[in-house]
Design an enzyme around this catalytic site. Sequence first.
Site, PDB file in Angstrom:
ATOM      1  N   TYR A   1       0.857  -1.182   0.000  1.00  0.00           N
ATOM      2  CA  TYR A   1       0.000   0.000   0.000  1.00  0.00           C
ATOM      3  C   TYR A   1       0.896   1.235   0.000  1.00  0.00           C
ATOM      4  O   TYR A   1       1.564   1.540   1.001  1.00  0.00           O
ATOM      5  CB  TYR A   1      -0.888   0.037   1.246  1.00  0.00           C
TER       6      TYR A   1
ATOM      7  N   LEU B   1     -18.494  -1.148   1.653  1.00  0.00           N
ATOM      8  CA  LEU B   1     -19.226  -0.035   1.026  1.00  0.00           C
ATOM      9  C   LEU B   1     -18.945   0.028  -0.473  1.00  0.00           C
ATOM     10  O   LEU B   1     -19.181   1.061  -1.114  1.00  0.00           O
ATOM     11  CB  LEU B   1     -18.849   1.295   1.693  1.00  0.00           C
ATOM     12  N   GLY B   2     -18.464  -1.097  -1.025  1.00  0.00           N
ATOM     13  CA  GLY B   2     -18.223  -1.141  -2.463  1.00  0.00           C
ATOM     14  C   GLY B   2     -17.270  -0.063  -2.933  1.00  0.00           C
ATOM     15  O   GLY B   2     -17.449   0.514  -3.994  1.00  0.00           O
ATOM     16  N   ARG B   3     -16.237   0.227  -2.110  1.00  0.00           N
ATOM     17  CA  ARG B   3     -15.248   1.272  -2.409  1.00  0.00           C
ATOM     18  C   ARG B   3     -15.921   2.639  -2.551  1.00  0.00           C
ATOM     19  O   ARG B   3     -15.512   3.468  -3.359  1.00  0.00           O
ATOM     20  CB  ARG B   3     -14.451   0.913  -3.667  1.00  0.00           C
ATOM     21  N   GLY B   4     -16.945   2.833  -1.749  1.00  0.00           N
ATOM     22  CA  GLY B   4     -17.666   4.106  -1.741  1.00  0.00           C
ATOM     23  C   GLY B   4     -18.899   4.124  -2.617  1.00  0.00           C
ATOM     24  O   GLY B   4     -19.721   5.039  -2.511  1.00  0.00           O
TER      25      GLY B   4
ATOM     26  N   SER C   1     -21.874   3.852  -0.380  1.00  0.00           N
ATOM     27  CA  SER C   1     -21.719   4.608   0.867  1.00  0.00           C
ATOM     28  C   SER C   1     -22.816   5.654   1.034  1.00  0.00           C
ATOM     29  O   SER C   1     -23.022   6.175   2.132  1.00  0.00           O
ATOM     30  CB  SER C   1     -20.363   5.325   0.875  1.00  0.00           C
TER      31      SER C   1
END
Length: 331
Positions: free
Chosen positions: A56, A206-209, A212
């Site tokens: 990362y 959150l599905g990568r936002g 969200s």
Amino acid sequence: MQTRTLGSTGSSVAALGLGAMGMSGAYGASDRSESIATVHAALDAGVTLIDTGDFYGMGHNELLLEEALRGRDRDSYVLSVKFGGLRGPDGRFLGQDGRPDAVRNFLAYSLTRLGTDHIDIYRPARLDPAVPIEETVGAIKEMIDAGYVRQVGLSEVDAETIRRAHAVHPIADLQIEYSLVSRAVEEEVLPTLRELGIGLTAYGVLGRGLISGHWRAGQVAGPGDFRAHSPRFSSGNVEHNLNLVEALREVATAKGATVAQLAIAWVAAQGDDIVPLVGARTRDRLAEALPALDLNLTADDLAEIEKAVPAGSARGDRYPSVLMSSLGVGN
């Protein structure tokens, strides 16, 4: 803070974990001081599981966490570290290295960057197709025997790989994407985990936002943001997917919750052996996520959520096509 146990051999952790990837450029620029403040706020709220990866930001995330965790009681938190992802200086992913010598090498660097003498859960980020999983897990087992690692974890692998790895050393948990819009694990992987007594840490809840409640139609991902290349956020797909979010918003409003809280609570409601990871990069997003643990979903609520976002209803793969082949399960 509620707690859950990662499988039959894993640690007892808070029922909500913190995923730190977004603090190191995965979704565009982030503020270092705010990231550190968010880690502090999570720990102060009782969050104990913190997930990172040595790739990362090419080590940036581990160095950030070293600073954020400095001075904290080492026994007060659980560090989950993924390793093996190979990246070029331009940030491109170049594959996975699961060789035993690579395991030892990656671990040495992570221990140094994180400023710790041990990693609580150490896991290959993806399966290396050139190296039997038995060899990779066997090397982690050696590091457990040497005192550098506490437990073995896995990430994004299929049921067969889980069984083979578990035969070498008990697996604490599998980390894999699981959300209302990513439910492939339900068919074979989740039943296998439960048969073997292995926990699940769910990322992308959150599905990568996407689910969200904060992503808007027409919104453009900024420089360095993974979502600029994500099929689910592409034109034609994102509009359909945001319609699902609006249907979910109606259910959330009826429960007196936000869309994000409902989506997190849904994952947590799928079993006491599942720990959702939230990728909050700011204290505001963390503050929104935490009350999800107190949201009691009835059978009727779950039915309404299923009606709003049926399994398989999202459009677009969860990763670009070049990366889908590295996943043990699909969408």
